[in-house]
Design a protein around this motif. Structure first.
Motif, PDB file in Angstrom:
ATOM      1  N   GLY A 163     -25.203  37.651  68.274  1.00 21.88           N
ATOM      2  CA  GLY A 163     -26.405  38.076  68.984  1.00 21.88           C
ATOM      3  C   GLY A 163     -26.131  39.053  70.108  1.00 21.88           C
ATOM      4  N   ASP A 164     -27.212  39.550  70.719  1.00 19.93           N
ATOM      5  CA  ASP A 164     -27.100  40.505  71.819  1.00 19.93           C
ATOM      6  C   ASP A 164     -26.387  39.886  73.020  1.00 19.93           C
ATOM      7  OD1 ASP A 164     -28.621  42.216  70.255  1.00 19.93           O
ATOM      8  OD2 ASP A 164     -30.487  41.865  71.363  1.00 19.93           O
ATOM      9  N   ASN A 165     -25.660  40.731  73.749  1.00 17.15           N
ATOM     10  CA  ASN A 165     -25.066  40.395  75.049  1.00 17.15           C
ATOM     11  C   ASN A 165     -23.972  39.333  74.969  1.00 17.15           C
ATOM     12  OD1 ASN A 165     -27.146  42.070  76.236  1.00 17.15           O
ATOM     13  ND2 ASN A 165     -28.532  40.322  76.010  1.00 17.15           N
ATOM     14  N   VAL A 166     -23.400  39.142  73.797  1.00 15.09           N
ATOM     15  CA  VAL A 166     -22.369  38.109  73.614  1.00 15.09           C
ATOM     16  C   VAL A 166     -20.997  38.649  74.027  1.00 15.09           C
ATOM     17  CG1 VAL A 166     -21.075  36.853  71.823  1.00 15.09           C
ATOM     18  CG2 VAL A 166     -23.576  36.794  71.845  1.00 15.09           C
ATOM     19  N   VAL A 167     -20.173  37.771  74.571  1.00 13.92           N
ATOM     20  CA  VAL A 167     -18.760  38.049  74.838  1.00 13.92           C
ATOM     21  C   VAL A 167     -17.922  37.092  73.991  1.00 13.92           C
ATOM     22  CG1 VAL A 167     -16.911  38.062  76.550  1.00 13.92           C
ATOM     23  CG2 VAL A 167     -19.205  38.840  77.188  1.00 13.92           C
ATOM     24  N   ILE A 168     -17.026  37.653  73.172  1.00 10.45           N
ATOM     25  CA  ILE A 168     -16.127  36.847  72.333  1.00 10.45           C
ATOM     26  C   ILE A 168     -14.725  36.953  72.906  1.00 10.45           C
ATOM     27  CG2 ILE A 168     -15.175  36.464  70.038  1.00 10.45           C
ATOM     28  CD1 ILE A 168     -18.134  35.972  70.054  1.00 10.45           C
ATOM     29  N   GLY A 169     -14.120  35.821  73.239  1.00 12.87           N
ATOM     30  CA  GLY A 169     -12.806  35.796  73.865  1.00 12.87           C
ATOM     31  C   GLY A 169     -11.693  36.283  72.946  1.00 12.87           C
ATOM     32  N   ALA A 170     -10.620  36.774  73.558  1.00 13.18           N
ATOM     33  CA  ALA A 170      -9.486  37.330  72.826  1.00 13.18           C
ATOM     34  C   ALA A 170      -8.907  36.319  71.845  1.00 13.18           C
ATOM     35  CB  ALA A 170      -8.402  37.776  73.809  1.00 13.18           C
ATOM     36  N   GLY A 171      -8.532  36.815  70.666  1.00 16.22           N
ATOM     37  CA  GLY A 171      -7.888  35.978  69.661  1.00 16.22           C
ATOM     38  C   GLY A 171      -8.812  35.085  68.870  1.00 16.22           C
ATOM     39  N   SER A 172     -10.100  35.202  69.070  1.00 14.33           N
ATOM     40  CA  SER A 172     -11.055  34.319  68.395  1.00 14.33           C
ATOM     41  C   SER A 172     -11.218  34.689  66.926  1.00 14.33           C
ATOM     42  CB  SER A 172     -12.423  34.380  69.076  1.00 14.33           C
ATOM     43  OG  SER A 172     -12.347  33.917  70.409  1.00 14.33           O
ATOM     44  N   VAL A 173     -11.503  33.679  66.102  1.00 13.87           N
ATOM     45  CA  VAL A 173     -11.850  33.871  64.700  1.00 13.87           C
ATOM     46  C   VAL A 173     -13.285  33.385  64.534  1.00 13.87           C
ATOM     47  CG1 VAL A 173     -11.311  33.307  62.315  1.00 13.87           C
ATOM     48  CG2 VAL A 173      -9.460  33.568  63.975  1.00 13.87           C
ATOM     49  N   VAL A 174     -14.209  34.336  64.362  1.00 15.65           N
ATOM     50  CA  VAL A 174     -15.637  34.028  64.357  1.00 15.65           C
ATOM     51  C   VAL A 174     -16.062  33.737  62.927  1.00 15.65           C
ATOM     52  CG1 VAL A 174     -17.917  34.751  65.134  1.00 15.65           C
ATOM     53  CG2 VAL A 174     -15.872  35.661  66.274  1.00 15.65           C
ATOM     54  N   THR A 175     -16.339  32.472  62.647  1.00 12.34           N
ATOM     55  CA  THR A 175     -16.688  32.038  61.287  1.00 12.34           C
ATOM     56  C   THR A 175     -18.162  31.683  61.147  1.00 12.34           C
ATOM     57  OG1 THR A 175     -16.126  29.734  61.792  1.00 12.34           O
ATOM     58  CG2 THR A 175     -14.363  31.133  60.897  1.00 12.34           C
ATOM     59  N   LYS A 176     -18.872  31.513  62.284  1.00 17.02           N
ATOM     60  CA  LYS A 176     -20.287  31.133  62.256  1.00 17.02           C
ATOM     61  C   LYS A 176     -21.060  31.994  63.246  1.00 17.02           C
ATOM     62  CE  LYS A 176     -19.477  26.333  60.879  1.00 17.02           C
ATOM     63  NZ  LYS A 176     -19.674  24.899  61.210  1.00 17.02           N
ATOM     64  N   ASN A 177     -22.371  32.013  63.087  1.00 16.62           N
ATOM     65  CA  ASN A 177     -23.219  32.814  63.960  1.00 16.62           C
ATOM     66  C   ASN A 177     -23.072  32.403  65.422  1.00 16.62           C
ATOM     67  OD1 ASN A 177     -24.151  33.931  61.593  1.00 16.62           O
ATOM     68  ND2 ASN A 177     -26.151  32.929  61.652  1.00 16.62           N
ATOM     69  N   ILE A 178     -23.167  33.401  66.307  1.00 10.65           N
ATOM     70  CA  ILE A 178     -23.092  33.162  67.740  1.00 10.65           C
ATOM     71  C   ILE A 178     -24.408  33.624  68.355  1.00 10.65           C
ATOM     72  CG2 ILE A 178     -21.866  33.645  69.886  1.00 10.65           C
ATOM     73  CD1 ILE A 178     -20.156  32.118  67.857  1.00 10.65           C
ATOM     74  N   PRO A 179     -25.117  32.733  69.091  1.00 10.29           N
ATOM     75  CA  PRO A 179     -26.416  33.118  69.647  1.00 10.29           C
ATOM     76  C   PRO A 179     -26.279  34.102  70.806  1.00 10.29           C
ATOM     77  CG  PRO A 179     -25.798  30.923  70.388  1.00 10.29           C
ATOM     78  CD  PRO A 179     -24.772  31.330  69.384  1.00 10.29           C
ATOM     79  N   ALA A 180     -27.357  34.815  71.085  1.00  7.44           N
ATOM     80  CA  ALA A 180     -27.379  35.814  72.145  1.00  7.44           C
ATOM     81  C   ALA A 180     -27.031  35.196  73.501  1.00  7.44           C
ATOM     82  CB  ALA A 180     -28.758  36.466  72.213  1.00  7.44           C
ATOM     83  N   ASN A 181     -26.496  36.050  74.394  1.00 11.09           N
ATOM     84  CA  ASN A 181     -26.246  35.694  75.801  1.00 11.09           C
ATOM     85  C   ASN A 181     -25.237  34.566  75.958  1.00 11.09           C
ATOM     86  OD1 ASN A 181     -28.372  37.547  76.736  1.00 11.09           O
ATOM     87  ND2 ASN A 181     -29.763  36.060  75.817  1.00 11.09           N
ATOM     88  N   ASN A 187     -10.550  29.354  67.765  1.00 10.01           N
ATOM     89  CA  ASN A 187     -10.325  29.438  66.322  1.00 10.01           C
ATOM     90  C   ASN A 187     -10.489  28.042  65.731  1.00 10.01           C
ATOM     91  OD1 ASN A 187      -9.533  29.946  63.720  1.00 10.01           O
ATOM     92  ND2 ASN A 187      -7.406  30.397  64.203  1.00 10.01           N
ATOM     93  N   PRO A 188     -11.668  27.763  65.114  1.00 11.06           N
ATOM     94  CA  PRO A 188     -12.800  28.673  64.954  1.00 11.06           C
ATOM     95  C   PRO A 188     -13.545  28.891  66.268  1.00 11.06           C
ATOM     96  CG  PRO A 188     -13.382  26.515  64.137  1.00 11.06           C
ATOM     97  CD  PRO A 188     -11.922  26.450  64.489  1.00 11.06           C
ATOM     98  N   CYS A 189     -14.220  30.047  66.367  1.00 10.77           N
ATOM     99  CA  CYS A 189     -14.924  30.421  67.589  1.00 10.77           C
ATOM    100  C   CYS A 189     -16.108  29.499  67.831  1.00 10.77           C
ATOM    101  CB  CYS A 189     -15.395  31.867  67.453  1.00 10.77           C
ATOM    102  SG  CYS A 189     -16.081  32.566  68.962  1.00 10.77           S
ATOM    103  N   ARG A 190     -16.228  29.032  69.089  1.00  8.60           N
ATOM    104  CA  ARG A 190     -17.331  28.149  69.475  1.00  8.60           C
ATOM    105  C   ARG A 190     -17.966  28.670  70.760  1.00  8.60           C
ATOM    106  NH1 ARG A 190     -13.200  24.622  67.891  1.00  8.60           N
ATOM    107  NH2 ARG A 190     -13.733  23.206  66.175  1.00  8.60           N
ATOM    108  N   VAL A 191     -19.251  28.410  70.907  1.00  4.30           N
ATOM    109  CA  VAL A 191     -19.942  28.777  72.146  1.00  4.30           C
ATOM    110  C   VAL A 191     -19.411  27.906  73.282  1.00  4.30           C
ATOM    111  CG1 VAL A 191     -22.169  28.818  73.331  1.00  4.30           C
ATOM    112  CG2 VAL A 191     -22.012  29.556  70.949  1.00  4.30           C
ATOM    113  N   ILE A 192     -19.030  28.571  74.372  1.00  4.15           N
ATOM    114  CA  ILE A 192     -18.547  27.850  75.551  1.00  4.15           C
ATOM    115  C   ILE A 192     -19.687  27.604  76.532  1.00  4.15           C
ATOM    116  CG2 ILE A 192     -17.011  27.993  77.557  1.00  4.15           C
ATOM    117  CD1 ILE A 192     -15.134  29.689  75.786  1.00  4.15           C
ATOM    118  N   ARG A 193     -20.459  28.654  76.769  1.00  5.73           N
ATOM    119  CA  ARG A 193     -21.595  28.515  77.684  1.00  5.73           C
ATOM    120  C   ARG A 193     -22.474  29.744  77.586  1.00  5.73           C
ATOM    121  NH1 ARG A 193     -20.917  31.644  82.238  1.00  5.73           N
ATOM    122  NH2 ARG A 193     -18.805  32.372  82.704  1.00  5.73           N
ATOM    123  N   GLU A 194     -23.610  29.671  78.253  1.00  7.89           N
ATOM    124  CA  GLU A 194     -24.520  30.800  78.341  1.00  7.89           C
ATOM    125  C   GLU A 194     -24.087  31.722  79.478  1.00  7.89           C
ATOM    126  OE1 GLU A 194     -29.371  31.619  78.756  1.00  7.89           O
ATOM    127  OE2 GLU A 194     -28.516  29.598  79.061  1.00  7.89           O
TER     128      GLU A 194
END
Length: 203
Positions: A163-181, A187-194
């Motif tokens: 989604g818009d305005n997302v920051v993905i941390g270094a070395g991440s493997v994004v396997t599922k959708n990540i919501p905006a903001n 690995n696998p990439c998970r939402v940490i916080r808004e």
């Protein structure tokens, strides 16, 4: 001018099983690989780089790709305004890749759309309707919104929407959708916080 997709290319773009060894697809990939290599061997302020990106992608707005770059098809990727890519951007765009405006990607970023079968006997080859053997693939699109920052060595897997305005941390493997903001990592990439107003560096 970009030609209409062949039947096999349409299969790849529509999520159907396709033959990556099809002669027409191989020709598209060779063109993209050659243009990627040409771009990567030019110094970064060479004006020919913009011309190559226009040819490689079908359209190019504004931004900068450090290089080297590696596009599999090129014309299956749409990139918005003010795009920045650090070293070693790889986009394996058998399926569609859509990238929004103001996107930044760190070094060694990889975006992948194709999948191979999990079952080895299928992965090693199946027969088409005419009895010809080929190694099948299925591609799923990747969509990246506006104002996204992908850190160094991020891998975005097939079928993912960020989604818009997302920051993905270094070395991440994004396997599922990540919501905006969101800030997401791992690995696998998970939402940490808004992301909130408290994250501002400048008031």
């Amino acid at each position: 001018m970009i030609n209409q997709p062949s039947i096999e290319e349409q299969k790849a773009l529509s999520g159907q099983v396709y033959n990556p060894g099809n002669a027409e697809l191989v020709a598209i990939k060779k063109r993209s690989h050659d243009l990627s290599a040409e771009y990567s061997h030019l110094v970064e302020d060479d004006p020919r780089r913009a011309v190559i990106l226009e040819e490689l992608l079908g359209s190019w707005q504004t931004g900068f790709m450090q290089g080297p770059i590696f596009f599999h098809y090129g014309t299956h990727t749409q990139i918005g305004k003010n795009f920045f890519a650090n070293y070693n951007l790889t986009i394996q765009d058998d399926g569609e890749v859509v990238i929004g405006d103001n996107v930044m990607v760190g070094p060694n970023t990889t975006i992948v759309t194709p999948n191979h079968p999990l079952v080895a006997s299928e992965r090693n080859g199946i027969q088409d309707e005419k009895g010809n053997w080929f190694k099948p693939c299925i591609a799923k699109p990747v969509i990246i919104g506006d104002n996204v920052w992908l850190g160094a060595s991020v891998t975005v897997c097939p079928g993912v929407t960020i989604g818009d305005n997302v920051v993905i941390g270094a070395g991440s493997v994004v396997t599922k959708n990540i919501p905006a903001n969101s800030v997401a990592a791992g690995n696998p990439c998970r939402v940490i916080r808004e992301i909130t107003e408290a994250d501002r560096l400048f008031n």
